[in-house]
Design an enzyme around this catalytic site. Sequence first.
Site, PDB file in Angstrom:
ATOM      1  N   TRP A  19       0.870  -1.188   0.000  1.00 39.99           N
ATOM      2  CA  TRP A  19       0.000   0.000   0.000  1.00 39.99           C
ATOM      3  C   TRP A  19       0.907   1.238   0.000  1.00 39.99           C
ATOM      4  CZ3 TRP A  19      -1.825   2.829   4.838  1.00 39.99           C
ATOM      5  CH2 TRP A  19      -2.816   3.753   4.532  1.00 39.99           C
TER       6      TRP A  19
ATOM      7  N   LYS B 299     -12.971  -0.582   6.682  1.00 44.22           N
ATOM      8  CA  LYS B 299     -13.473  -1.413   5.576  1.00 44.22           C
ATOM      9  C   LYS B 299     -14.586  -2.344   6.044  1.00 44.22           C
ATOM     10  CE  LYS B 299      -9.609   0.175   3.790  1.00 44.22           C
ATOM     11  NZ  LYS B 299      -9.363   0.956   2.591  1.00 44.22           N
TER      12      LYS B 299
ATOM     13  N   ASP C 156      -0.285  -5.538   9.434  1.00 44.95           N
ATOM     14  CA  ASP C 156      -1.323  -4.596   9.034  1.00 44.95           C
ATOM     15  C   ASP C 156      -2.561  -5.421   8.668  1.00 44.95           C
ATOM     16  OD1 ASP C 156      -3.000  -2.765   7.888  1.00 44.95           O
ATOM     17  OD2 ASP C 156      -1.492  -1.832   6.609  1.00 44.95           O
TER      18      ASP C 156
END
Length: 395
Positions: A130, A245, A210
Site C-alpha cells: 500500500w 473497511k 497490518d
Amino acid sequence: MFQHIEAFAGDAIVALNEAFHRDLRPHKVNLSIGIYCDEQGQVPAQHAVCEAEQYLAAARQPKPYLPMEGSARFRNAMQELLFGAGHAVLVQGRVATVQTVGSSGALKAGAEFLRQWFPSSGVWLSDPTWDNHRSLFESAGIVVRTYPYYDPAGGVRFDAMLAALRELPPRSVVLLHACCHNPTGVDLTHAQWLELIPLIQDRQLIPFLDLAYQGFGEGIEEDAFSVRLLAQAGIPFLVANTLSKSMGLYGERCGALSVVCADDRQAERVLGQIKFTVRQNYFSPPAHGGQIVAHVLGDPALRASWVRDLTGMRERIRSLRRQLHTALGRKWAGSDFAYLLSQRGMFSYTNLSAEQVRRLREEHAIYLVKSGRLCISGLNAGNVERVADAIVAVQ
Ligand SMILES: Cc1ncc(COP(=O)(O)O)c(C=O)c1O
C-alpha cells in the site's frame, strides 16, 4: 511568507477518484479506490451501524475527551477481534492496545514508537505494498526498504522473501499484511506463515502486521490466523487494525494499535509510551466511531447482523471474481486469469501495464490504478461484461 511552499503532488488514487467523478461518460466504471461498494455503486450503510447511531443519538451522552489510549470498551473489543476472546495473551495482560485515528494512525503511532525505542532499526515493506506505508514510516524518521513479495507468474516469491529476511540485522521491523494483501490480493499461505515463524525468532525480527481487511478474505476468525499464530509462538510484535473497511466506517477514523509484549508489566510501559506518542500528535482519539463499534460488537444481535453483512460483502466479492473470470475466459480463448480466483480480498493485481490502464481509462472510461490494481467491488452485474470486453480490447 509562504512564497517558497511547493505544491503537494497529492495522493495518486484520490486524484484518480476525483477524475472519475469529473468524467461525464455515463458508462464509466470505478475500479480504483479501495472502498467497498455494493451492486448500486454505493458505500453501504450497515444495519448494525445505523442502529448503533440511533442508540447513541437517543442516549444524548456528553462528549468529554477520551483518554489518550481511547475508550476501554473499544480497546477490549479490538483485542477480542484480533486474538479471540480468552486468548492467553489477553488473559495474561500482555497486549498494549491504543485506539487510533484509523489504522493509518495506528501505523504512524507504531512507527514513532519504534523510532523512539529502536532508533537504529529500519523497516522492510513488501514489494509492492500500500503506497502510504512508505510515507508513514519515512515521515516518522525510519529508513524504509523492501523485501521481494509479488510474483507476476502467480503467488509470492517466497524463497526470495525468506532469503532477504534472513539477511536482516536483529530488531529489523518487517511489515506484513495479515490478509488480503493490498495491492496484489496475494497472501501467504498458512504453511508459509508457519515457515516464517522460526526465521522471525532466529533473526529476532519485529513483525508489524497490518490487518485492514479482516473478514474480506476467508472470515473474521480465519483472517486473524497470522495474528494468533505469532501470539501463540510467543513473538513480540505490533498489529494495526481498522473498522474502516469491515464496518464501512471510513470517515469515522477508528482503528487500533496493539503491541504484544512478554508480560503485563512490559505491556503497561509500552502502553504508556504509545500514549505519550498520541499526546505529542493529537492528544486523544475521536470518540464517535469507537462508540459505534463498541456498541455493535457488544450487542449479540447487532454483532450477528454485522457478521451477516460482512459475509455478504465477502461472498459478493468472490462471486464478482468468478463472473469476471468466466467472462474473460469466454471472450479470450486460451487466456489465463486464474489469479482472479486465487487472490483474496478487494484487490486484484492484473499485470496490466500502465499503458493498458491508460487506454482502459481514456478509451473505455474504466478506472484502475496505474499499477494495474483492480478493485473488485467496483464491478457489478451491469458492468462486468463490458469490463471484460475492454480488458481484452487493450491487449
Ligand atoms: C493495507 C492498508 N492498511 C491501512 C489502510 C488505512 O486504513 P484506515 O486508515 O482507513 O484505517 C489501508 C487503506 O486503504 C490499507 O489498504
